[in-house]
Design an enzyme around this catalytic site. Sequence first.
Site, PDB file in Angstrom:
ATOM      1  N   SER A   1      54.904  23.010 -34.330  1.00 43.38           N
ATOM      2  CA  SER A   1      54.122  22.030 -34.506  1.00 43.38           C
ATOM      3  C   SER A   1      54.270  21.234 -36.105  1.00 43.38           C
ATOM      4  O   SER A   1      53.837  19.900 -36.177  1.00 43.38           O
ATOM      5  CB  SER A   1      52.567  21.885 -34.268  1.00 43.38           C
ATOM      6  OG  SER A   1      52.577  22.227 -32.726  1.00 43.38           O
TER       7      SER A   1
ATOM      8  N   SER B   1      52.758  19.091 -32.701  1.00 45.07           N
ATOM      9  CA  SER B   1      51.725  18.588 -32.623  1.00 45.07           C
ATOM     10  C   SER B   1      51.242  17.719 -33.474  1.00 45.07           C
ATOM     11  O   SER B   1      50.330  16.933 -33.585  1.00 45.07           O
ATOM     12  CB  SER B   1      50.467  19.306 -32.170  1.00 45.07           C
ATOM     13  OG  SER B   1      50.256  20.292 -32.790  1.00 45.07           O
TER      14      SER B   1
ATOM     15  N   LYS C   1      45.985  16.937 -41.022  1.00 46.50           N
ATOM     16  CA  LYS C   1      45.770  16.837 -39.618  1.00 46.50           C
ATOM     17  C   LYS C   1      44.566  17.019 -39.367  1.00 46.50           C
ATOM     18  O   LYS C   1      43.883  17.603 -39.821  1.00 46.50           O
ATOM     19  CB  LYS C   1      46.610  18.121 -39.022  1.00 46.50           C
ATOM     20  CG  LYS C   1      47.037  18.019 -37.557  1.00 46.50           C
ATOM     21  CD  LYS C   1      48.079  19.253 -37.294  1.00 46.50           C
ATOM     22  CE  LYS C   1      48.221  19.390 -35.568  1.00 46.50           C
ATOM     23  NZ  LYS C   1      49.184  20.267 -35.148  1.00 46.50           N
TER      24      LYS C   1
END
Lengths: 71, 472
Positions: B180, B156, B81
């Site tokens: 997330s 997310s 990420k």
Amino acid sequence: MSSNLTTDQVQVLARCADLDLSDERAAAAAEILNAWVPAANEVSRKMAAPEYDNLMPITVLVHPQLGEKKD
Amino acid sequence: MASADIADLTLTKASRAVAAGDVSPVELVDACLDRITKIEDLAAYISVYAEESRQIAKAAEAMLAAGHRLGALHGIPLAIKDNIGVAGRTTAAGSKVLADWKPDQDATVAARLKGAGAIIVGNTNMHEFAWGGTSANPHYGSVRNPWNPERFPAGSSGGSGVAVAARTVYGALGTDTGGSVRLPSAVNGIVGLRPTIGRVSNAGVIPLAWSMDTVGPMARTVEDCAIMFNAIAGHDPLDAGTAQVAVEDYTADLRRGVDGLRIGVIPDYFFAHLQKPVHDAVSAALDTLQAAGARLIEVEAHHLQGNISAQLTIESAEPSTYHQRWLRERPEDYGDDVRLLLEVGEMLLATHYLQAQRYRTLLRAEFLDAFKSVDVFICPTLPFTATKVGETLVEIEEGTPEDMLNVIMQFTGVPSLTGLPSLNVPCGFDPDGLPIGMQVIGRPFDESTLFRVGAAYQDTTSWHKESPRINR
């Protein structure tokens, strides 16, 4: 809270935080705060009950240690 | 082996194939890079390091030729990420604010993956600064779900979820504050772990909310996730929030089964207020586990009411603190939604925040007590399947739109607040072909039992073997 926060009241809160907000942004913030603050106050009322007097907040300084290892 | 077939391997199978000399790290990287080009319209990646990855793969191949294999991740392409620092690479956290930031050092988790031989091929797209659950990113494009590009991938860590589900890498790292890792894992049909808070280092990771953030692995199977977790779990002197608790081999118990395992369910919360296909899929998964020998135990929980509010309070106040300077100096560099949430977070009271943190103590105590009579809890990961890209409202009950930010954390918020580990495991599809996930919640530092439950389920089901149709 007896009534919804107005845009002017949100502007006061923003001033407390030293944050410049346009009225348009204050209105958008008010919409969220009017949903969140009553719920947050409900949590506060619950946690203010005498049976929870000894509970401390969880913070980043308190984390699980050896005593909480799995059985 | 054809490129598409190589990309379709699980991490475990790719690792074995590398060890056996049946496929080379260069072939793995080329297959992944080829697949990445085919999903560019899903906006899963912010940056891809193709040439660098090929060079590392060649070095990995040379090491193997010399008889030196670093372990199960040797030569395996992974993604991380965009809020996890990699030395010398742009790490923007999906933001314009940090668009040019290149850390000097790897985040500890990135360093550990590299040390284990993994090849980090790119940074995945995400909700800006991880403050949101849709991965609709105004700076790098809205991430789209590979099962239906009109639908959202959740967030997310939406890009990581899509990158894995679309078979562009064998695994990815996400970060999880309120859900997330687990939410995009559920919505994209993959496995994702939120570890016990303090189990994995956050050093070098751009924070969202310090007291709830953790990094977690995302992969197609439970075994794949366990292999990644073996590499990243453990105390880190660079992160005082990590616990000094011994790690274990998280693949060791995968075949132990669930005979005699006690599964806790909380019917009036975990099975209320959710879409029917989600209810039915998770109920069927419980039946499957019961058939494998597990016992269901109904548990009453008295303090769940208020958990979403507590989470929103904490998840607002902490980011607003971290972003305070930037919000004043360059507010126009934030996307509208994140900027508004950061502004709102400044106006909650300190007493709201601290009562929410005291509530966490209460909720945690309730769950730790419940773990005297059960080994895990199981519930849906989220109460609905993927909504349309751009939606901010969701209908759980027909005709009653609700704010998505409230509803999406209905179940993932509990482990986030209590610090307990939890694992998303795919458990079905809705009538539109969109994935559904169940969440397995465990005792502190008992990730191995979560993997054991998930592996037992995947041994008898095939949901995780389904793949979205990607243009080949």
